[in-house]
Design a protein around this motif. Sequence first.
Motif, PDB file in Angstrom:
ATOM      1  N   LYS A  24       1.654  -7.272   0.324  1.00 34.37           N
ATOM      2  CA  LYS A  24       2.755  -7.497   1.260  1.00 34.37           C
ATOM      3  C   LYS A  24       2.456  -6.761   2.569  1.00 34.37           C
ATOM      4  CE  LYS A  24       7.042  -6.988  -0.217  1.00 34.37           C
ATOM      5  NZ  LYS A  24       7.672  -8.303  -0.012  1.00 34.37           N
ATOM      6  N   PRO A  25       2.676  -7.400   3.707  1.00 30.57           N
ATOM      7  CA  PRO A  25       2.465  -6.706   4.978  1.00 30.57           C
ATOM      8  C   PRO A  25       3.206  -5.374   5.074  1.00 30.57           C
ATOM      9  CG  PRO A  25       2.721  -9.037   5.380  1.00 30.57           C
ATOM     10  CD  PRO A  25       2.989  -8.831   3.912  1.00 30.57           C
ATOM     11  N   THR A  26       4.432  -5.307   4.511  1.00 28.57           N
ATOM     12  CA  THR A  26       5.186  -4.058   4.575  1.00 28.57           C
ATOM     13  C   THR A  26       4.609  -2.988   3.658  1.00 28.57           C
ATOM     14  OG1 THR A  26       6.758  -5.070   3.022  1.00 28.57           O
ATOM     15  CG2 THR A  26       7.389  -5.010   5.347  1.00 28.57           C
ATOM     16  N   GLY A  27       3.653  -3.354   2.808  1.00 30.82           N
ATOM     17  CA  GLY A  27       2.934  -2.344   2.042  1.00 30.82           C
ATOM     18  C   GLY A  27       1.931  -1.587   2.894  1.00 30.82           C
ATOM     19  N   PHE A  28       1.624  -2.172   4.069  1.00 25.33           N
ATOM     20  CA  PHE A  28       0.616  -1.572   4.952  1.00 25.33           C
ATOM     21  C   PHE A  28       1.208  -0.982   6.228  1.00 25.33           C
ATOM     22  CE2 PHE A  28      -3.272  -4.273   3.477  1.00 25.33           C
ATOM     23  CZ  PHE A  28      -3.181  -3.694   2.226  1.00 25.33           C
ATOM     24  N   GLY A  29       2.533  -1.115   6.416  1.00 23.18           N
ATOM     25  CA  GLY A  29       3.125  -0.570   7.635  1.00 23.18           C
ATOM     26  C   GLY A  29       4.606  -0.855   7.737  1.00 23.18           C
ATOM     27  N   ARG A  30       5.264  -0.177   8.669  1.00 23.03           N
ATOM     28  CA  ARG A  30       6.719  -0.266   8.816  1.00 23.03           C
ATOM     29  C   ARG A  30       7.146  -1.586   9.451  1.00 23.03           C
ATOM     30  NH1 ARG A  30       7.292   4.962  12.040  1.00 23.03           N
ATOM     31  NH2 ARG A  30       8.410   3.496  13.394  1.00 23.03           N
ATOM     32  N   GLU A  36       1.528   6.897   2.358  1.00 25.13           N
ATOM     33  CA  GLU A  36       1.930   5.906   1.350  1.00 25.13           C
ATOM     34  C   GLU A  36       1.287   4.556   1.634  1.00 25.13           C
ATOM     35  OE1 GLU A  36       6.349   7.236  -0.161  1.00 25.13           O
ATOM     36  OE2 GLU A  36       6.171   6.507   1.897  1.00 25.13           O
ATOM     37  N   PHE A  37       1.215   4.163   2.910  1.00 24.37           N
ATOM     38  CA  PHE A  37       0.587   2.895   3.268  1.00 24.37           C
ATOM     39  C   PHE A  37      -0.905   2.911   2.918  1.00 24.37           C
ATOM     40  CE2 PHE A  37       4.049   2.796   6.695  1.00 24.37           C
ATOM     41  CZ  PHE A  37       4.898   2.046   5.903  1.00 24.37           C
ATOM     42  N   ASP A  38      -1.550   4.037   3.160  1.00 17.76           N
ATOM     43  CA  ASP A  38      -2.963   4.157   2.798  1.00 17.76           C
ATOM     44  C   ASP A  38      -3.148   4.103   1.284  1.00 17.76           C
ATOM     45  OD1 ASP A  38      -4.162   4.279   5.314  1.00 17.76           O
ATOM     46  OD2 ASP A  38      -3.864   6.446   5.489  1.00 17.76           O
ATOM     47  N   SER A  39      -2.198   4.675   0.569  1.00 15.92           N
ATOM     48  CA  SER A  39      -2.264   4.653  -0.890  1.00 15.92           C
ATOM     49  C   SER A  39      -2.151   3.218  -1.420  1.00 15.92           C
ATOM     50  CB  SER A  39      -1.146   5.529  -1.477  1.00 15.92           C
ATOM     51  OG  SER A  39      -1.145   5.459  -2.885  1.00 15.92           O
ATOM     52  N   VAL A  40      -1.241   2.440  -0.828  1.00 12.70           N
ATOM     53  CA  VAL A  40      -1.112   1.033  -1.234  1.00 12.70           C
ATOM     54  C   VAL A  40      -2.402   0.279  -0.928  1.00 12.70           C
ATOM     55  CG1 VAL A  40       0.100  -1.146  -0.797  1.00 12.70           C
ATOM     56  CG2 VAL A  40       1.395   0.979  -0.963  1.00 12.70           C
ATOM     57  N   LYS A  41      -2.952   0.505   0.256  1.00  7.54           N
ATOM     58  CA  LYS A  41      -4.212  -0.155   0.633  1.00  7.54           C
ATOM     59  C   LYS A  41      -5.320   0.184  -0.359  1.00  7.54           C
ATOM     60  CE  LYS A  41      -6.821   1.885   3.313  1.00  7.54           C
ATOM     61  NZ  LYS A  41      -7.935   2.855   3.170  1.00  7.54           N
ATOM     62  N   ASP A  42      -5.408   1.448  -0.758  1.00  2.00           N
ATOM     63  CA  ASP A  42      -6.431   1.861  -1.723  1.00  2.00           C
ATOM     64  C   ASP A  42      -6.222   1.175  -3.077  1.00  2.00           C
ATOM     65  OD1 ASP A  42      -7.600   3.480   0.177  1.00  2.00           O
ATOM     66  OD2 ASP A  42      -6.632   5.322  -0.531  1.00  2.00           O
ATOM     67  N   GLU A  43      -4.961   0.995  -3.445  1.00  2.00           N
ATOM     68  CA  GLU A  43      -4.670   0.301  -4.711  1.00  2.00           C
ATOM     69  C   GLU A  43      -5.096  -1.163  -4.619  1.00  2.00           C
ATOM     70  OE1 GLU A  43      -3.011   0.015  -8.710  1.00  2.00           O
ATOM     71  OE2 GLU A  43      -3.892   1.588  -7.462  1.00  2.00           O
ATOM     72  N   ILE A  44      -4.870  -1.802  -3.491  1.00  2.46           N
ATOM     73  CA  ILE A  44      -5.289  -3.195  -3.314  1.00  2.46           C
ATOM     74  C   ILE A  44      -6.811  -3.304  -3.373  1.00  2.46           C
ATOM     75  CG2 ILE A  44      -5.243  -5.194  -1.782  1.00  2.46           C
ATOM     76  CD1 ILE A  44      -2.514  -4.412  -3.052  1.00  2.46           C
ATOM     77  N   ALA A  83      -3.470   1.130  12.860  1.00  2.31           N
ATOM     78  CA  ALA A  83      -3.718   1.497  11.450  1.00  2.31           C
ATOM     79  C   ALA A  83      -3.400   0.323  10.532  1.00  2.31           C
ATOM     80  CB  ALA A  83      -2.883   2.721  11.076  1.00  2.31           C
ATOM     81  N   ILE A  84      -2.323  -0.417  10.845  1.00  2.07           N
ATOM     82  CA  ILE A  84      -1.976  -1.612  10.060  1.00  2.07           C
ATOM     83  C   ILE A  84      -3.102  -2.642  10.148  1.00  2.07           C
ATOM     84  CG2 ILE A  84      -0.424  -3.609   9.942  1.00  2.07           C
ATOM     85  CD1 ILE A  84       1.836  -1.714  10.896  1.00  2.07           C
ATOM     86  N   ARG A  85      -3.582  -2.886  11.367  1.00  6.88           N
ATOM     87  CA  ARG A  85      -4.658  -3.855  11.569  1.00  6.88           C
ATOM     88  C   ARG A  85      -5.910  -3.431  10.796  1.00  6.88           C
ATOM     89  NH1 ARG A  85      -6.880  -4.505  16.312  1.00  6.88           N
ATOM     90  NH2 ARG A  85      -7.256  -6.750  16.126  1.00  6.88           N
ATOM     91  N   ASN A  86      -6.174  -2.143  10.801  1.00  8.95           N
ATOM     92  CA  ASN A  86      -7.346  -1.630  10.079  1.00  8.95           C
ATOM     93  C   ASN A  86      -7.206  -1.841   8.577  1.00  8.95           C
ATOM     94  OD1 ASN A  86      -8.436  -0.821  12.523  1.00  8.95           O
ATOM     95  ND2 ASN A  86      -7.849   1.333  12.289  1.00  8.95           N
ATOM     96  N   ARG A  87      -5.989  -1.632   8.055  1.00  5.88           N
ATOM     97  CA  ARG A  87      -5.768  -1.841   6.618  1.00  5.88           C
ATOM     98  C   ARG A  87      -5.964  -3.318   6.255  1.00  5.88           C
ATOM     99  NH1 ARG A  87      -1.051   1.621   7.946  1.00  5.88           N
ATOM    100  NH2 ARG A  87      -1.733   3.763   7.508  1.00  5.88           N
ATOM    101  N   SER A 108       5.714   6.278   4.814  1.00  6.35           N
ATOM    102  CA  SER A 108       4.765   7.167   5.487  1.00  6.35           C
ATOM    103  C   SER A 108       3.375   6.551   5.569  1.00  6.35           C
ATOM    104  CB  SER A 108       4.679   8.504   4.734  1.00  6.35           C
ATOM    105  OG  SER A 108       3.990   8.343   3.507  1.00  6.35           O
ATOM    106  N   GLU A 109       2.586   7.030   6.505  1.00  7.16           N
ATOM    107  CA  GLU A 109       1.216   6.548   6.657  1.00  7.16           C
ATOM    108  C   GLU A 109       0.395   6.843   5.402  1.00  7.16           C
ATOM    109  OE1 GLU A 109      -0.012   4.762   9.565  1.00  7.16           O
ATOM    110  OE2 GLU A 109       2.173   4.626   9.503  1.00  7.16           O
TER     111      GLU A 109
END
Length: 390
Positions: free
Chosen positions: A130-136, A102-110, A159-163, A99-100
Amino acid sequence: MPLFDDAQTAFESKSDKDLKKAHMLFKLIANPTLTKMGTWMFKIPFATNIPLVKPIIRNTIYKQFVGGETTTECLNVAKELYKYGVSSIMDYSVEGQESEAEFDSVKDEILRLIKIAKDNPNELPFVVFKPTGFGRKDIYEKVGKNLPMTDEEKQKWQAIRNRFDEVCKSGFEKDVTIMIDAEESWMQDAADDLADEMMQKYNKERCIVCNTLQMYRHDRLDYLKRMFEKAEKENYLLGFKVVRGAYMEKERERAEAENYPSPIQPDKASTDRDYNLALEFIVENNYRISLFAGTHNEYSSELLTELMRKYNIPSNIHKIWFGQLYGMSDNISFKLGNMGYNIAKYLPYGPIKEVMPYLIRRAQENTSVAGQTGRELSLIEKEIKRRKQA
Protein backbone atom coordinates in the motif's frame (compact mmCIF):
# COMPACT_ATOMS: atom_id res chain seq x y z
CA MET A 1 -24.78 -18.33 -11.82
CA PRO A 2 -24.38 -22.01 -12.83
CA LEU A 3 -20.60 -21.80 -13.38
CA PHE A 4 -20.03 -20.92 -9.72
CA ASP A 5 -22.67 -23.13 -8.10
CA ASP A 6 -20.18 -25.96 -7.55
CA ALA A 7 -20.04 -26.07 -3.75
CA GLN A 8 -18.14 -29.37 -3.70
CA THR A 9 -15.19 -27.88 -5.60
CA ALA A 10 -15.43 -24.63 -3.64
CA PHE A 11 -14.96 -26.30 -0.26
CA GLU A 12 -12.89 -29.32 -1.20
CA SER A 13 -10.00 -28.00 0.90
CA LYS A 14 -12.10 -27.57 4.07
CA SER A 15 -12.67 -30.25 6.68
CA ASP A 16 -16.16 -30.77 8.09
CA LYS A 17 -15.07 -28.91 11.22
CA ASP A 18 -13.74 -25.92 9.27
CA LEU A 19 -16.88 -25.81 7.15
CA LYS A 20 -19.10 -25.69 10.25
CA LYS A 21 -16.96 -22.90 11.72
CA ALA A 22 -17.29 -20.92 8.50
CA HIS A 23 -21.04 -21.48 8.57
CA MET A 24 -21.27 -20.14 12.10
CA LEU A 25 -19.09 -17.12 11.27
CA PHE A 26 -21.06 -16.09 8.17
CA LYS A 27 -24.29 -16.54 10.12
CA LEU A 28 -23.01 -13.97 12.61
CA ILE A 29 -21.72 -11.63 9.90
CA ALA A 30 -25.10 -11.82 8.14
CA ASN A 31 -26.62 -9.97 11.11
CA PRO A 32 -25.60 -6.26 10.93
CA THR A 33 -26.42 -5.70 14.61
CA LEU A 34 -24.26 -8.59 15.77
CA THR A 35 -21.46 -7.54 13.42
CA LYS A 36 -21.50 -3.99 14.78
CA MET A 37 -21.55 -5.25 18.36
CA GLY A 38 -18.83 -7.82 17.66
CA THR A 39 -16.41 -5.39 16.01
CA TRP A 40 -16.83 -3.03 18.97
CA MET A 41 -16.26 -5.86 21.45
CA PHE A 42 -13.19 -7.10 19.55
CA LYS A 43 -11.45 -3.78 20.20
CA ILE A 44 -11.80 -4.08 23.98
CA PRO A 45 -9.21 -6.81 24.74
CA PHE A 46 -6.54 -4.95 22.76
CA ALA A 47 -7.26 -1.63 24.42
CA THR A 48 -7.31 -3.13 27.92
CA ASN A 49 -4.96 -6.14 27.49
CA ILE A 50 -7.72 -8.53 28.54
CA PRO A 51 -6.73 -11.87 26.96
CA LEU A 52 -10.17 -13.51 27.16
CA VAL A 53 -11.43 -12.68 23.66
CA LYS A 54 -8.16 -13.24 21.76
CA PRO A 55 -8.51 -17.06 21.44
CA ILE A 56 -12.07 -16.59 20.17
CA ILE A 57 -10.90 -14.12 17.52
CA ARG A 58 -7.98 -16.38 16.54
CA ASN A 59 -10.22 -19.39 15.98
CA THR A 60 -13.04 -17.60 14.15
CA ILE A 61 -12.71 -14.41 12.11
CA TYR A 62 -8.88 -14.43 12.16
CA LYS A 63 -8.60 -18.01 10.91
CA GLN A 64 -11.23 -17.38 8.22
CA PHE A 65 -9.65 -14.27 6.71
CA VAL A 66 -5.93 -14.30 7.71
CA GLY A 67 -3.14 -16.66 6.70
CA GLY A 68 -1.29 -16.51 10.02
CA GLU A 69 0.86 -14.33 12.24
CA THR A 70 4.13 -14.94 10.37
CA THR A 71 5.30 -15.43 6.80
CA THR A 72 6.08 -19.06 7.65
CA GLU A 73 2.50 -19.73 8.75
CA CYS A 74 1.20 -17.83 5.74
CA LEU A 75 3.40 -19.76 3.30
CA ASN A 76 2.09 -23.04 4.71
CA VAL A 77 -1.46 -21.88 3.91
CA ALA A 78 -0.36 -20.78 0.43
CA LYS A 79 1.15 -24.21 -0.26
CA GLU A 80 -2.08 -25.88 0.84
CA LEU A 81 -4.16 -23.63 -1.42
CA TYR A 82 -1.89 -24.34 -4.37
CA LYS A 83 -2.72 -28.05 -4.13
CA TYR A 84 -6.12 -26.98 -5.49
CA GLY A 85 -4.78 -24.71 -8.23
CA VAL A 86 -5.12 -21.51 -6.21
CA SER A 87 -2.11 -19.23 -5.77
CA SER A 88 -1.71 -16.57 -3.07
CA ILE A 89 -0.53 -13.02 -2.49
CA MET A 90 0.97 -12.57 0.96
CA ASP A 91 -0.43 -9.28 2.19
CA TYR A 92 1.32 -7.52 5.08
CA SER A 93 -1.89 -6.14 6.60
CA VAL A 94 -0.43 -3.90 9.29
CA GLU A 95 -1.85 -0.37 9.14
CA GLY A 96 -1.45 3.04 10.71
CA GLN A 97 2.29 3.69 10.40
CA GLU A 98 3.38 7.31 10.87
CA SER A 99 7.15 7.51 11.37
CA GLU A 100 9.93 7.25 8.81
CA ALA A 101 11.36 4.31 10.75
CA GLU A 102 8.01 2.49 10.48
CA PHE A 103 7.82 3.19 6.74
CA ASP A 104 11.32 1.80 6.28
CA SER A 105 10.34 -1.25 8.31
CA VAL A 106 7.36 -1.90 6.02
CA LYS A 107 9.59 -1.48 2.96
CA ASP A 108 12.06 -4.00 4.39
CA GLU A 109 9.22 -6.45 4.99
CA ILE A 110 8.08 -6.09 1.37
CA LEU A 111 11.65 -6.74 0.19
CA ARG A 112 11.64 -9.89 2.32
CA LEU A 113 8.37 -10.98 0.71
CA ILE A 114 9.90 -10.54 -2.73
CA LYS A 115 12.66 -13.00 -1.78
CA ILE A 116 10.07 -15.48 -0.49
CA ALA A 117 8.00 -15.08 -3.67
CA LYS A 118 11.07 -15.64 -5.84
CA ASP A 119 11.65 -18.97 -4.09
CA ASN A 120 7.96 -19.95 -4.40
CA PRO A 121 6.87 -18.60 -7.81
CA ASN A 122 3.86 -20.88 -8.28
CA GLU A 123 2.39 -20.36 -4.83
CA LEU A 124 3.26 -16.62 -4.65
CA PRO A 125 3.20 -14.97 -8.10
CA PHE A 126 2.80 -11.40 -6.76
CA VAL A 127 3.92 -9.12 -3.96
CA VAL A 128 1.66 -6.23 -2.94
CA PHE A 129 2.09 -3.03 -0.95
CA LYS A 130 0.00 0.00 0.00
CA PRO A 131 1.36 3.47 -0.80
CA THR A 132 0.51 4.57 2.76
CA GLY A 133 2.81 1.81 4.00
CA PHE A 134 5.67 3.85 2.53
CA GLY A 135 4.66 7.37 3.57
CA ARG A 136 2.11 9.74 5.07
CA LYS A 137 -1.16 10.51 3.30
CA ASP A 138 -0.72 14.27 3.63
CA ILE A 139 2.57 14.11 1.73
CA TYR A 140 0.92 12.27 -1.17
CA GLU A 141 -1.94 14.77 -1.12
CA LYS A 142 0.35 17.81 -1.25
CA VAL A 143 2.35 16.34 -4.12
CA GLY A 144 -0.76 15.29 -6.04
CA LYS A 145 -2.36 18.73 -5.67
CA ASN A 146 0.93 20.57 -6.25
CA LEU A 147 0.66 22.35 -2.89
CA PRO A 148 3.59 24.17 -1.23
CA MET A 149 5.85 21.88 0.80
CA THR A 150 8.47 22.46 3.44
CA ASP A 151 12.02 21.20 2.94
CA GLU A 152 11.28 18.42 5.42
CA GLU A 153 8.19 17.36 3.47
CA LYS A 154 10.18 17.37 0.23
CA GLN A 155 12.71 15.07 1.87
CA LYS A 156 9.91 12.74 3.01
CA TRP A 157 8.49 12.65 -0.51
CA GLN A 158 11.89 11.71 -1.89
CA ALA A 159 12.09 8.95 0.73
CA ILE A 160 8.71 7.64 -0.50
CA ARG A 161 9.95 7.66 -4.10
CA ASN A 162 13.09 5.82 -3.01
CA ARG A 163 11.04 3.14 -1.24
CA PHE A 164 8.87 2.63 -4.32
CA ASP A 165 11.95 2.35 -6.52
CA GLU A 166 13.83 -0.01 -4.21
CA VAL A 167 10.87 -2.40 -4.08
CA CYS A 168 10.12 -2.26 -7.82
CA LYS A 169 13.79 -2.67 -8.69
CA SER A 170 13.95 -5.76 -6.47
CA GLY A 171 10.87 -7.14 -8.23
CA PHE A 172 12.53 -6.48 -11.59
CA GLU A 173 15.78 -8.15 -10.57
CA LYS A 174 14.03 -11.19 -9.08
CA ASP A 175 11.30 -11.40 -11.76
CA VAL A 176 8.49 -10.97 -9.21
CA THR A 177 5.43 -8.89 -10.14
CA ILE A 178 4.73 -5.98 -7.77
CA MET A 179 1.16 -4.77 -7.26
CA ILE A 180 0.52 -1.32 -5.80
CA ASP A 181 -2.82 -0.99 -4.00
CA ALA A 182 -5.08 2.01 -4.49
CA GLU A 183 -6.09 4.37 -1.70
CA GLU A 184 -8.34 7.40 -1.16
CA SER A 185 -8.82 9.70 -4.16
CA TRP A 186 -7.33 12.78 -2.49
CA MET A 187 -3.92 11.14 -2.29
CA GLN A 188 -4.17 8.82 -5.29
CA ASP A 189 -2.87 11.19 -7.99
CA ALA A 190 0.64 11.20 -6.55
CA ALA A 191 0.56 7.41 -6.06
CA ASP A 192 -0.63 6.99 -9.67
CA ASP A 193 2.21 9.15 -10.97
CA LEU A 194 4.74 7.15 -8.97
CA ALA A 195 3.29 3.86 -10.21
CA ASP A 196 3.49 5.14 -13.80
CA GLU A 197 7.09 6.22 -13.24
CA MET A 198 7.91 2.70 -12.03
CA MET A 199 6.11 1.09 -14.99
CA GLN A 200 8.06 3.24 -17.45
CA LYS A 201 11.28 2.21 -15.75
CA TYR A 202 10.71 -1.51 -15.21
CA ASN A 203 7.92 -2.67 -17.57
CA LYS A 204 10.03 -2.89 -20.71
CA GLU A 205 10.07 -6.62 -21.51
CA ARG A 206 7.30 -7.86 -19.21
CA CYS A 207 4.93 -6.37 -16.69
CA ILE A 208 6.74 -6.12 -13.36
CA VAL A 209 4.76 -3.22 -11.81
CA CYS A 210 0.94 -3.09 -11.61
CA ASN A 211 -1.15 -0.17 -10.39
CA THR A 212 -4.74 -0.47 -9.10
CA LEU A 213 -7.94 1.03 -10.56
CA GLN A 214 -10.97 1.46 -8.29
CA MET A 215 -13.87 1.49 -10.73
CA TYR A 216 -16.33 3.04 -8.28
CA ARG A 217 -14.54 6.25 -9.26
CA HIS A 218 -16.22 7.73 -12.33
CA ASP A 219 -12.91 8.83 -13.89
CA ARG A 220 -11.03 5.53 -13.86
CA LEU A 221 -12.10 4.18 -17.25
CA ASP A 222 -10.92 7.38 -18.92
CA TYR A 223 -7.70 7.21 -16.90
CA LEU A 224 -7.11 3.64 -18.11
CA LYS A 225 -7.52 4.72 -21.73
CA ARG A 226 -5.22 7.73 -21.27
CA MET A 227 -2.56 5.54 -19.74
CA PHE A 228 -2.86 3.12 -22.64
CA GLU A 229 -2.34 5.92 -25.16
CA LYS A 230 0.68 7.16 -23.19
CA ALA A 231 2.21 3.69 -22.95
CA GLU A 232 1.64 3.13 -26.67
CA LYS A 233 3.41 6.38 -27.48
CA GLU A 234 6.30 5.84 -25.06
CA ASN A 235 6.52 2.07 -25.59
CA TYR A 236 6.27 0.46 -22.18
CA LEU A 237 3.93 -2.16 -20.71
CA LEU A 238 1.07 -1.52 -18.31
CA GLY A 239 -0.31 -3.61 -15.50
CA PHE A 240 -3.54 -2.99 -13.62
CA LYS A 241 -5.37 -4.64 -10.81
CA VAL A 242 -9.02 -3.73 -11.42
CA VAL A 243 -11.35 -3.63 -8.40
CA ARG A 244 -14.68 -2.02 -7.66
CA GLY A 245 -13.34 -0.13 -4.63
CA ALA A 246 -13.15 0.07 -0.85
CA TYR A 247 -13.62 3.65 0.39
CA MET A 248 -17.01 4.73 -0.98
CA GLU A 249 -18.67 6.08 2.16
CA LYS A 250 -15.52 7.87 3.28
CA GLU A 251 -15.13 9.46 -0.17
CA ARG A 252 -18.70 10.75 -0.28
CA GLU A 253 -18.60 12.12 3.25
CA ARG A 254 -15.34 13.99 2.63
CA ALA A 255 -16.56 15.43 -0.67
CA GLU A 256 -19.71 16.71 1.02
CA ALA A 257 -17.85 18.09 4.04
CA GLU A 258 -15.27 19.91 1.91
CA ASN A 259 -17.75 20.92 -0.80
CA TYR A 260 -16.16 19.39 -3.89
CA PRO A 261 -17.70 17.05 -6.50
CA SER A 262 -17.77 13.44 -5.37
CA PRO A 263 -15.36 11.20 -7.30
CA ILE A 264 -17.73 8.26 -6.80
CA GLN A 265 -20.05 6.81 -9.43
CA PRO A 266 -23.72 7.84 -9.11
CA ASP A 267 -24.85 4.23 -8.51
CA LYS A 268 -23.65 0.63 -8.38
CA ALA A 269 -24.84 -0.06 -11.92
CA SER A 270 -22.37 2.57 -13.19
CA THR A 271 -19.57 0.95 -11.22
CA ASP A 272 -20.44 -2.48 -12.61
CA ARG A 273 -20.62 -1.08 -16.14
CA ASP A 274 -17.20 0.59 -15.94
CA TYR A 275 -15.67 -2.45 -14.25
CA ASN A 276 -16.78 -4.76 -17.04
CA LEU A 277 -15.80 -2.24 -19.74
CA ALA A 278 -12.33 -2.03 -18.18
CA LEU A 279 -12.00 -5.82 -18.35
CA GLU A 280 -12.93 -5.80 -22.02
CA PHE A 281 -10.59 -2.91 -22.85
CA ILE A 282 -7.65 -4.61 -21.16
CA VAL A 283 -8.31 -8.06 -22.65
CA GLU A 284 -8.67 -6.50 -26.11
CA ASN A 285 -5.31 -4.78 -25.62
CA ASN A 286 -3.55 -7.54 -23.69
CA TYR A 287 -0.44 -7.19 -25.87
CA ARG A 288 0.18 -3.96 -23.93
CA ILE A 289 -1.74 -4.39 -20.63
CA SER A 290 -1.65 -7.14 -18.01
CA LEU A 291 -4.72 -7.69 -15.82
CA PHE A 292 -5.43 -8.78 -12.28
CA ALA A 293 -9.23 -8.84 -11.96
CA GLY A 294 -9.95 -8.50 -8.25
CA THR A 295 -13.64 -9.25 -7.82
CA HIS A 296 -16.16 -11.25 -5.83
CA ASN A 297 -18.76 -10.62 -8.52
CA GLU A 298 -19.74 -13.83 -10.29
CA TYR A 299 -20.97 -12.10 -13.43
CA SER A 300 -17.70 -10.20 -13.91
CA SER A 301 -15.67 -13.35 -13.26
CA GLU A 302 -17.61 -15.35 -15.85
CA LEU A 303 -17.50 -12.42 -18.26
CA LEU A 304 -13.71 -12.44 -18.12
CA THR A 305 -13.60 -16.14 -19.01
CA GLU A 306 -15.87 -15.38 -21.98
CA LEU A 307 -13.69 -12.46 -23.09
CA MET A 308 -10.61 -14.68 -22.97
CA ARG A 309 -12.35 -17.20 -25.20
CA LYS A 310 -13.53 -14.44 -27.54
CA TYR A 311 -9.96 -13.21 -28.06
CA ASN A 312 -8.48 -16.74 -28.14
CA ILE A 313 -6.41 -16.20 -24.99
CA PRO A 314 -5.20 -19.35 -23.16
CA SER A 315 -6.66 -19.78 -19.67
CA ASN A 316 -3.21 -19.97 -18.05
CA ILE A 317 -1.58 -16.96 -19.77
CA HIS A 318 0.42 -15.04 -17.15
CA LYS A 319 -0.95 -11.69 -18.35
CA ILE A 320 -4.43 -12.36 -16.95
CA TRP A 321 -5.26 -13.28 -13.35
CA PHE A 322 -8.41 -13.50 -11.28
CA GLY A 323 -8.31 -12.65 -7.57
CA GLN A 324 -10.39 -12.80 -4.41
CA LEU A 325 -9.76 -12.30 -0.72
CA TYR A 326 -8.83 -15.27 1.42
CA GLY A 327 -11.87 -16.66 3.19
CA MET A 328 -14.37 -15.29 0.69
CA SER A 329 -15.89 -16.43 -2.63
CA ASP A 330 -14.22 -19.83 -2.62
CA ASN A 331 -16.85 -20.92 -5.14
CA ILE A 332 -15.21 -18.55 -7.66
CA SER A 333 -11.57 -19.11 -6.69
CA PHE A 334 -11.50 -22.89 -6.49
CA LYS A 335 -13.71 -23.37 -9.54
CA LEU A 336 -11.47 -21.16 -11.69
CA GLY A 337 -8.37 -22.90 -10.34
CA ASN A 338 -9.97 -26.25 -11.13
CA MET A 339 -10.64 -25.03 -14.70
CA GLY A 340 -7.00 -24.03 -15.23
CA TYR A 341 -7.30 -20.25 -14.94
CA ASN A 342 -4.76 -18.16 -13.05
CA ILE A 343 -6.27 -17.35 -9.67
CA ALA A 344 -4.73 -15.85 -6.53
CA LYS A 345 -6.11 -15.19 -3.08
CA TYR A 346 -5.07 -12.10 -1.10
CA LEU A 347 -3.61 -13.79 1.96
CA PRO A 348 -3.10 -11.34 4.85
CA TYR A 349 -0.74 -12.05 7.71
CA GLY A 350 0.36 -10.35 10.90
CA PRO A 351 -0.18 -10.37 14.68
CA ILE A 352 -3.84 -10.42 15.67
CA LYS A 353 -3.72 -6.99 17.31
CA GLU A 354 -2.13 -5.38 14.25
CA VAL A 355 -4.51 -6.87 11.69
CA MET A 356 -7.66 -6.06 13.66
CA PRO A 357 -8.46 -2.99 11.47
CA TYR A 358 -8.33 -5.29 8.44
CA LEU A 359 -10.55 -7.91 10.10
CA ILE A 360 -13.12 -5.33 11.17
CA ARG A 361 -13.29 -4.02 7.58
CA ARG A 362 -13.79 -7.55 6.25
CA ALA A 363 -16.71 -8.13 8.61
CA GLN A 364 -18.28 -4.77 7.81
CA GLU A 365 -17.82 -5.15 4.05
CA ASN A 366 -19.45 -8.58 4.10
CA THR A 367 -22.43 -7.06 5.85
CA SER A 368 -22.70 -4.10 3.47
CA VAL A 369 -22.30 -5.96 0.15
CA ALA A 370 -25.79 -6.92 -0.90
CA GLY A 371 -26.16 -10.69 -1.20
CA GLN A 372 -22.49 -11.53 -0.52
CA THR A 373 -22.93 -13.12 2.90
CA GLY A 374 -26.17 -14.83 1.88
CA ARG A 375 -24.40 -16.35 -1.11
CA GLU A 376 -21.54 -17.62 1.07
CA LEU A 377 -24.00 -19.13 3.53
CA SER A 378 -26.14 -20.86 0.91
CA LEU A 379 -23.13 -22.52 -0.68
CA ILE A 380 -21.72 -23.65 2.68
CA GLU A 381 -25.11 -25.09 3.62
CA LYS A 382 -25.33 -26.81 0.23
CA GLU A 383 -21.97 -28.52 0.79
CA ILE A 384 -22.76 -29.49 4.40
CA LYS A 385 -25.98 -31.12 3.15
CA ARG A 386 -24.14 -32.91 0.32
CA ARG A 387 -21.55 -34.33 2.72
CA LYS A 388 -24.25 -35.61 5.06
CA GLN A 389 -25.95 -37.41 2.18
CA ALA A 390 -22.73 -38.80 0.72
